[in-house]
Design a protein around this motif. Sequence first.
Motif, mmCIF file in Angstrom:
data_model
loop_
_atom_site.group_PDB
_atom_site.id
_atom_site.type_symbol
_atom_site.label_atom_id
_atom_site.label_comp_id
_atom_site.label_asym_id
_atom_site.label_seq_id
_atom_site.Cartn_x
_atom_site.Cartn_y
_atom_site.Cartn_z
ATOM 1 N N GLY A 111 22.472 2.316 89.700
ATOM 2 C CA GLY A 111 22.847 3.233 90.761
ATOM 3 C C GLY A 111 22.200 2.886 92.076
ATOM 4 N N ALA A 112 22.740 3.481 93.147
ATOM 5 C CA ALA A 112 22.210 3.242 94.486
ATOM 6 C C ALA A 112 20.821 3.861 94.606
ATOM 7 C CB ALA A 112 23.152 3.867 95.509
ATOM 8 N N PRO A 113 19.999 3.312 95.474
ATOM 9 C CA PRO A 113 18.655 3.893 95.632
ATOM 10 C C PRO A 113 18.713 5.306 96.199
ATOM 11 C CG PRO A 113 19.077 2.242 97.321
ATOM 12 C CD PRO A 113 20.208 2.144 96.346
ATOM 13 N N ILE A 114 17.721 6.085 95.852
ATOM 14 C CA ILE A 114 17.535 7.418 96.439
ATOM 15 C C ILE A 114 16.816 7.221 97.767
ATOM 16 C CG2 ILE A 114 16.352 9.628 96.185
ATOM 17 C CD1 ILE A 114 16.608 9.176 93.108
ATOM 18 N N LYS A 115 17.417 7.663 98.850
ATOM 19 C CA LYS A 115 16.835 7.420 100.169
ATOM 20 C C LYS A 115 16.062 8.647 100.666
ATOM 21 C CE LYS A 115 20.238 3.985 101.604
ATOM 22 N NZ LYS A 115 21.183 3.571 102.667
ATOM 23 N N ILE A 116 14.814 8.404 101.016
ATOM 24 C CA ILE A 116 13.933 9.437 101.557
ATOM 25 C C ILE A 116 13.429 8.964 102.911
ATOM 26 C CG2 ILE A 116 11.800 10.758 101.224
ATOM 27 C CD1 ILE A 116 13.849 11.409 99.102
ATOM 28 N N GLY A 117 13.417 9.856 103.907
ATOM 29 C CA GLY A 117 12.939 9.484 105.228
ATOM 30 C C GLY A 117 11.617 10.138 105.575
ATOM 31 N N THR A 118 10.805 9.438 106.364
ATOM 32 C CA THR A 118 9.658 10.081 107.009
ATOM 33 C C THR A 118 9.935 10.118 108.500
ATOM 34 O OG1 THR A 118 8.393 8.019 107.263
ATOM 35 C CG2 THR A 118 7.991 9.334 105.276
ATOM 36 N N LEU A 119 9.559 11.202 109.151
ATOM 37 C CA LEU A 119 9.708 11.360 110.600
ATOM 38 C C LEU A 119 8.370 11.867 111.112
ATOM 39 C CD1 LEU A 119 11.499 11.212 113.079
ATOM 40 C CD2 LEU A 119 12.306 13.521 112.570
ATOM 41 N N THR A 120 7.514 10.921 111.452
ATOM 42 C CA THR A 120 6.144 11.249 111.841
ATOM 43 C C THR A 120 5.854 10.692 113.230
ATOM 44 O OG1 THR A 120 5.285 9.239 110.816
ATOM 45 C CG2 THR A 120 5.357 11.220 109.446
ATOM 46 N N PRO A 121 4.781 11.152 113.871
ATOM 47 C CA PRO A 121 4.432 10.607 115.184
ATOM 48 C C PRO A 121 3.639 9.310 115.027
ATOM 49 C CG PRO A 121 2.944 12.391 114.620
ATOM 50 C CD PRO A 121 3.911 12.289 113.486
ATOM 51 N N LEU A 122 4.318 8.188 115.169
ATOM 52 C CA LEU A 122 3.614 6.909 115.123
ATOM 53 C C LEU A 122 3.040 6.570 116.496
ATOM 54 C CD1 LEU A 122 6.192 4.896 112.964
ATOM 55 C CD2 LEU A 122 4.240 6.273 112.204
ATOM 56 N N THR A 123 3.547 7.243 117.534
ATOM 57 C CA THR A 123 3.050 7.079 118.906
ATOM 58 C C THR A 123 2.976 8.463 119.546
ATOM 59 O OG1 THR A 123 5.324 6.735 119.665
ATOM 60 C CG2 THR A 123 4.029 4.756 119.173
ATOM 61 N N GLY A 124 2.441 8.517 120.764
ATOM 62 C CA GLY A 124 2.321 9.801 121.460
ATOM 63 C C GLY A 124 1.075 10.552 121.029
ATOM 64 N N ALA A 125 1.010 11.851 121.369
ATOM 65 C CA ALA A 125 -0.198 12.635 121.105
ATOM 66 C C ALA A 125 -0.548 12.700 119.625
ATOM 67 C CB ALA A 125 -0.010 14.049 121.653
ATOM 68 N N GLY A 126 0.458 12.638 118.757
ATOM 69 C CA GLY A 126 0.193 12.678 117.322
ATOM 70 C C GLY A 126 0.027 11.306 116.695
ATOM 71 N N GLY A 127 0.023 10.270 117.535
ATOM 72 C CA GLY A 127 -0.042 8.894 117.046
ATOM 73 C C GLY A 127 -1.197 8.567 116.109
ATOM 74 N N PRO A 128 -2.363 9.213 116.246
ATOM 75 C CA PRO A 128 -3.447 8.887 115.311
ATOM 76 C C PRO A 128 -3.130 9.284 113.858
ATOM 77 C CG PRO A 128 -4.322 9.904 117.296
ATOM 78 C CD PRO A 128 -2.833 10.048 117.361
ATOM 79 N N TYR A 129 -2.146 10.155 113.651
ATOM 80 C CA TYR A 129 -1.912 10.688 112.307
ATOM 81 C C TYR A 129 -0.730 10.054 111.576
ATOM 82 C CZ TYR A 129 -5.123 14.118 114.148
ATOM 83 O OH TYR A 129 -6.219 14.706 114.711
ATOM 84 N N GLY A 130 0.352 9.765 112.306
ATOM 85 C CA GLY A 130 1.576 9.322 111.660
ATOM 86 C C GLY A 130 1.459 8.088 110.784
ATOM 87 N N PRO A 131 0.815 7.021 111.260
ATOM 88 C CA PRO A 131 0.767 5.806 110.430
ATOM 89 C C PRO A 131 0.115 6.032 109.061
ATOM 90 C CG PRO A 131 0.215 5.292 112.707
ATOM 91 C CD PRO A 131 0.279 6.788 112.629
#
Length: 401
Positions: free
Chosen positions: A32-52
């Motif tokens: 079967g096709a893969p189950i796709k899951i997304g992350t939407l985090t702040p990799l840049t900007g004010a929240g950049g220290p946390y997203g990565p």
Amino acid sequence: MTAFTTDRRTLLAGAAALASLSALPGRALAQGAPIKIGTLTPLTGAGGPYGPVMVKAVKAVVDEVNAAGGVLGRKVELISEDDQTSPEAGVRAARKLIDVDKVSAILGTWSSAVTTAVAPLCWESKTFLATVSGADSITQLPHQGYLIRTQPNTTLQGRKFGEFCIAEKAKRVFFLSPQTPFAKSQFDNITEAVKKAGGETGSLIYDDKKPAYRSEIDEVLRFKPDAIIFGGYTPDTAVMLKDAYRAGYGGLKVAFGYAVNQKLVESVPAEVVDKTFTIAPSPAEGSKAYARLVKMIGVASPDPYTTQVYDQINLILMAIAIAGDSSGTAIKDAVRKVSQAQGGAKVDNALDGLKAIAAKQPVDYDGASGPCDFTETGDIADCQFRYEQVQGGKLTLVKIA
């Protein structure tokens, strides 16, 4: 190397577990096709220290589950996007995840403004959303169950800030904040706690893009505060603290844990930030789930958002398994069956949860951020808070309560 490859006994145990999973009706490994899951985090900007680091935690769980055969016999594909800590960028990224990648769930939205902008796209497309944002208004949106959050709401957070100031004998408390979806609720609940103890509050909403805040600090000082609560993000809070220091303010300083973090502490003179308190939802330090996460990502003290998004991906993968369906609607309908099933098997990771589900056991997950039980509207039911103070250039734990 995963636990499934370390020795023959573990290999056999893993094989047995996989056989059990594949034995569920309608499932075949690696099909079967893969189950796709997304992350939407702040990799840049004010929240950049946390997203990565948040993405790193999600990827570690996905890799571990894929190495054990995936979910419903299908691999899990992770697609990560950067919201840039901006609602506009967040909406563009969410549209891509939903319309192009066709993910079942989006995890990790951090800024309340981003979550507020993205949530309607999710419930309209029947995509499940798990967030670490705190604004009260988020779970009051008509999300139809397509949303949970692992972060305590602002009502609870505001009360904790107000009660802390009173406990530190500060009766005149001033709240400084940029315009955010949580600013009013935060101030209202600070005020409720402070007035209950006979104190008074004042507040000021400011432009978080200014290079200096001396006029704002002068207005704050005219209130003669015993305590200032800094309600902004790291860049503006750093400038605020400098201007408060230059103005000679020597009272109690309190800030969100995401604003006065180690990065801020190291970026300003020690005397500017020394003795500042921070308050933040506390990870479940000392728990097996927390220790497991530390080992998986190689980070000694994961921040609250990383522990929360780790719990989110574990819950969503188990929800898909128990539903036998990877759609956002299936996740919505099943997530509480794995987060808080009464009398369910206590598990703290997806691998153990998948085994229990394959064995037809109900599951009650407690994770790295604490017990993950949700109200009908999607709020986390309970949470501990972590109180730290800047001492000698380092954030030092004062208490967890």
